[in-house]
Design a protein around this motif. Sequence first.
Motif, PDB file in Angstrom:
ATOM      1  N   ASP A 389       0.850  -1.188   0.000  1.00 53.61           N
ATOM      2  CA  ASP A 389       0.000   0.000   0.000  1.00 53.61           C
ATOM      3  C   ASP A 389       0.890   1.245   0.000  1.00 53.61           C
ATOM      4  O   ASP A 389       1.196   1.806   1.047  1.00 53.61           O
ATOM      5  CB  ASP A 389      -0.907  -0.039   1.230  1.00 53.61           C
ATOM      6  CG  ASP A 389      -1.967   1.052   1.214  1.00 53.61           C
ATOM      7  OD1 ASP A 389      -1.986   1.845   0.260  1.00 53.61           O
ATOM      8  OD2 ASP A 389      -2.762   1.109   2.177  1.00 53.61           O
ATOM      9  N   ASN A 392      -0.999   4.342   1.451  1.00 49.79           N
ATOM     10  CA  ASN A 392      -1.649   4.174   2.765  1.00 49.79           C
ATOM     11  C   ASN A 392      -3.141   4.481   2.739  1.00 49.79           C
ATOM     12  O   ASN A 392      -3.701   5.017   3.705  1.00 49.79           O
ATOM     13  CB  ASN A 392      -0.963   5.055   3.822  1.00 49.79           C
ATOM     14  CG  ASN A 392       0.293   4.404   4.379  1.00 49.79           C
ATOM     15  OD1 ASN A 392       0.504   3.206   4.208  1.00 49.79           O
ATOM     16  ND2 ASN A 392       1.130   5.190   5.035  1.00 49.79           N
ATOM     17  N   ASP A 453       9.846   0.224   5.266  1.00 48.85           N
ATOM     18  CA  ASP A 453       9.901   1.614   5.717  1.00 48.85           C
ATOM     19  C   ASP A 453      11.272   1.886   6.340  1.00 48.85           C
ATOM     20  O   ASP A 453      11.433   1.850   7.558  1.00 48.85           O
ATOM     21  CB  ASP A 453       8.778   1.863   6.719  1.00 48.85           C
ATOM     22  CG  ASP A 453       8.697   3.307   7.192  1.00 48.85           C
ATOM     23  OD1 ASP A 453       9.395   4.164   6.612  1.00 48.85           O
ATOM     24  OD2 ASP A 453       7.947   3.558   8.161  1.00 48.85           O
ATOM     25  N   ASP A 459       5.501   5.019   5.792  1.00 51.10           N
ATOM     26  CA  ASP A 459       5.134   4.536   4.466  1.00 51.10           C
ATOM     27  C   ASP A 459       6.229   3.633   3.905  1.00 51.10           C
ATOM     28  O   ASP A 459       7.352   3.600   4.405  1.00 51.10           O
ATOM     29  CB  ASP A 459       4.822   5.691   3.504  1.00 51.10           C
ATOM     30  CG  ASP A 459       5.870   6.793   3.521  1.00 51.10           C
ATOM     31  OD1 ASP A 459       7.069   6.475   3.691  1.00 51.10           O
ATOM     32  OD2 ASP A 459       5.510   7.970   3.366  1.00 51.10           O
ATOM     33  N   GLY A 479       2.984   8.614   1.177  1.00 47.76           N
ATOM     34  CA  GLY A 479       2.196   7.638   1.917  1.00 47.76           C
ATOM     35  C   GLY A 479       1.776   8.089   3.296  1.00 47.76           C
ATOM     36  O   GLY A 479       0.649   7.822   3.743  1.00 47.76           O
ATOM     37  N   ASN A 480       2.672   8.793   4.002  1.00 48.70           N
ATOM     38  CA  ASN A 480       2.359   9.149   5.384  1.00 48.70           C
ATOM     39  C   ASN A 480       1.463  10.381   5.503  1.00 48.70           C
ATOM     40  O   ASN A 480       1.228  10.875   6.598  1.00 48.70           O
ATOM     41  CB  ASN A 480       3.638   9.343   6.203  1.00 48.70           C
ATOM     42  CG  ASN A 480       4.534  10.437   5.653  1.00 48.70           C
ATOM     43  OD1 ASN A 480       4.123  11.214   4.786  1.00 48.70           O
ATOM     44  ND2 ASN A 480       5.770  10.494   6.133  1.00 48.70           N
ATOM     45  N   TRP A 484      -1.743   5.468   9.388  1.00 47.53           N
ATOM     46  CA  TRP A 484      -1.104   4.173   9.166  1.00 47.53           C
ATOM     47  C   TRP A 484      -0.894   3.461  10.486  1.00 47.53           C
ATOM     48  O   TRP A 484      -1.037   4.034  11.567  1.00 47.53           O
ATOM     49  CB  TRP A 484       0.235   4.339   8.437  1.00 47.53           C
ATOM     50  CG  TRP A 484       1.187   5.323   9.097  1.00 47.53           C
ATOM     51  CD1 TRP A 484       1.211   6.680   8.931  1.00 47.53           C
ATOM     52  CD2 TRP A 484       2.210   5.028  10.058  1.00 47.53           C
ATOM     53  NE1 TRP A 484       2.195   7.238   9.718  1.00 47.53           N
ATOM     54  CE2 TRP A 484       2.828   6.252  10.405  1.00 47.53           C
ATOM     55  CE3 TRP A 484       2.675   3.841  10.641  1.00 47.53           C
ATOM     56  CZ2 TRP A 484       3.885   6.324  11.325  1.00 47.53           C
ATOM     57  CZ3 TRP A 484       3.724   3.912  11.546  1.00 47.53           C
ATOM     58  CH2 TRP A 484       4.319   5.148  11.878  1.00 47.53           C
ATOM     59  N   GLN A 486       1.784   0.098  11.956  1.00 49.80           N
ATOM     60  CA  GLN A 486       2.774  -0.951  11.698  1.00 49.80           C
ATOM     61  C   GLN A 486       2.846  -1.870  12.907  1.00 49.80           C
ATOM     62  O   GLN A 486       2.868  -1.411  14.051  1.00 49.80           O
ATOM     63  CB  GLN A 486       4.149  -0.342  11.397  1.00 49.80           C
ATOM     64  CG  GLN A 486       4.192   0.426  10.075  1.00 49.80           C
ATOM     65  CD  GLN A 486       5.545   1.018   9.775  1.00 49.80           C
ATOM     66  OE1 GLN A 486       6.458   0.984  10.604  1.00 49.80           O
ATOM     67  NE2 GLN A 486       5.694   1.583   8.591  1.00 49.80           N
ATOM     68  N   SER A 533       2.680  -3.655   7.599  1.00 51.68           N
ATOM     69  CA  SER A 533       2.336  -2.235   7.465  1.00 51.68           C
ATOM     70  C   SER A 533       0.930  -2.098   6.897  1.00 51.68           C
ATOM     71  O   SER A 533       0.589  -2.723   5.890  1.00 51.68           O
ATOM     72  CB  SER A 533       3.347  -1.535   6.557  1.00 51.68           C
ATOM     73  OG  SER A 533       3.095  -0.151   6.483  1.00 51.68           O
ATOM     74  N   GLY A 535      -2.085   0.709   5.707  1.00 53.50           N
ATOM     75  CA  GLY A 535      -2.583   2.054   5.453  1.00 53.50           C
ATOM     76  C   GLY A 535      -3.999   2.172   5.967  1.00 53.50           C
ATOM     77  O   GLY A 535      -4.831   1.271   5.772  1.00 53.50           O
TER      78      GLY A 535
END
Length: 574
Positions: A389, A392, A453, A459, A479-480, A484, A486, A533, A535
Amino acid sequence: MFLQLIKSGFFSRKLTVGFLCAITVLSPFVWSQPILFREVGITSGIDFTYSQGARSSLLVEDMGSGVALIDYDNDHDLDFYLVNLPGPLQNEITSDSPGNVMYRNNGDGTFTDVTKQAGVGHQGFGIGCVGGDYDNDGDIDLYVTNYGPNVLYRNNGDGTFTDVTKQAGVGDDRWGTGAAFGDYDQDGFLDLYVPNYVVYDLQSLDQMQKDSKRAGQPIPSALNPHVFEPQNNVMYRNNGDGTFLDVTSKLGVYAKGGRSLQAIFTDFDLDNDLDLYIANDTSANFLYQNNGDGTFGDVSEESWAADFRGSMGLAAGDYDNDNDLDLFISHWIDEENALYNNLVKDDGSLIESEITDSEIPIRLVDESYGASLAEESVKYIGWGTDLFDFDNDGDLDIFVANGSTFQELSRPEILIAQQDQLFENVGNRLFNEISHYLPQLPLQVGRGAGFGDYDNDGDIDILVCNNDGRPFLMRNEIGNRHNWLQIKLIGTSSNRSAIGAKVRVQSGSNGRLQLKEIQAGSSYLSFNSLTASFGLGDDTSVSWVEVTWPNGQVHRYNNIPINKKTIITEGQHR
C-alpha cells in the motif's frame, strides 16, 4: 474552487489521482505532477554498482541480483544487503573482486558500509538473499544463493556474522535462486526452501549452436534457459540444533523440471499451515498444498495456477480485502504479468480450524486482464515486485521492476533498459498504471526489489537492484499523508521471526478489514521487511488487531495506537 478542494484533501485519494491524470493530459500548466517517490540512493551513501567489467553474454551475468531489507543490528531501522557479481562469468575471483555489501542504517536517512565489520562480503557469483531467525536467538540471520555454493550467515548479535554453511548443512553448490524461510511443520523453527535454476556448464557452451529461439524470438543459446537442463529444488528441515536436514525426497517438493527462480511460503487455504508456490522460467509453476501433517500434495493443475510462462517475481497479499491471500506474478515479455484472485472463501469469513487441508481446494483465478494489469505489462520483462500500500489508503498497490534480457543490437555487451511500473489499486479489483508519477530516472535493467519503511516515517519505500548499474533507493514521499499502523511481531513458542503469522486489522466506522501475512522470501531474489504495514486512509483509530500466530494461537489486541509501530510479543497481553 475544485483545485482548492483537491489540495485540502476533500476528495479521496483515488478521485484525486484520476483527476490529476486527466488535467495533466488536458493542460500540463494547470497542475504539476505529484512526487510519489524520490530517488535518494546516492545522497544516502549507497555507493554500490552491480558487477564490474564488460558483460560477456552469459546467462549467469544477466539474472541477478537480489536485495534484503534487514534489521541486522536490532536497532529498529532497516539496513540494506545487496548481492553482487564479481564481473564476467569467466573472470577469476580474487581478493580484489567486488563482493556483497551490507549498509547500516544510521537513522538519519544515510547509510554506512559495514560489510567488512559484519563479515558478510561474500565474493562469488551472487544471485539472491533471504533473512530469518533460524536459530531463534533474537536476531536475523542471512542466507545467500549463488551460482555455486550457497552461504548461511549466522547473526552473532553483536553486529557481526559467522559463516556456518558447512555446520548447518545447507551449502548446496547448484545454481540457487530465490530462497524462502518458513516453518512448514510448525515445530517453532524456520525451515528453508531453495529453488535451483539450470545446469549451466561453460565447457558445454562451445558445443551448442550459436543461436536459438525463445517465444519465437532469436536469442543466443548461451542466454536461453530452455536450452539447459533444469535442476531440482531443495527443502531443508530445521533440526532445531543449528543444523538442517534435506527432506526434499521425503516430501516430494522437487519442482522437477522447473527452472525455478523464486519461491514463496504462504497460507492460500487459510488453514494455518504454509503452502508453497514456486515460480519457474519457461516451465509450468508448482503449487504444493500443506497437508498439515508435515507432508505436501502437488495441486498445481487443480489450483488453476500452474502458469506455464516465464515467471520471475512473486508476491502474495489480499489486494481485494476479502480476507484471503492472492498472488501476483511478474513475467517475461509478451507473457503479461498475472494477478490471481484466491477463491478459497468468497464471503471472506475465516475457515474453521477443524477443517482439514484435503477438504479445502485451492483455487486461484487469473484476473490480470479484468484488473487492467495484463496489456500494460506485455512489452516489459518483470522481476522484483510486491503487493503493498504505497499511498496508505487501505488497499494494496503493485510495483514491478522491469529490465530486458535482450541485448542492444549495436552494443551486444549492453542489456536493453526498461521503465519500472507502478499500479494503483483504485477499487473494484481494478488498477491504474501511474508509472509517470515515478521519479524521472534513467532507464535501467531492473532485477531484485525490496520493500519496507527504512526511514520510519510510516510509508513503504523501495530498494531496486539494477543489473550492471547502481541501485535505486526510492523514498516514499506521500504515503504518510494518510494514517497508518505498523505491527512488529516477536514469536516465543512460534518461530522468533513470526514468519507465517497473519495480522488482521479492523478500522473505521465501516469496519474495514485488512490482512497481512509475515513472509520471508518473495519479490525476486529478495527479502522484504518483516514488519506488517497497514494504510488506514482517513480512519483515525483501529477497532482491534488480531494475530494468528504460526502455531495456531489467535490473540486479539485493543487500544492499539495509530501512526506508530507497535511491537507485539507472543503470549504477552497488552
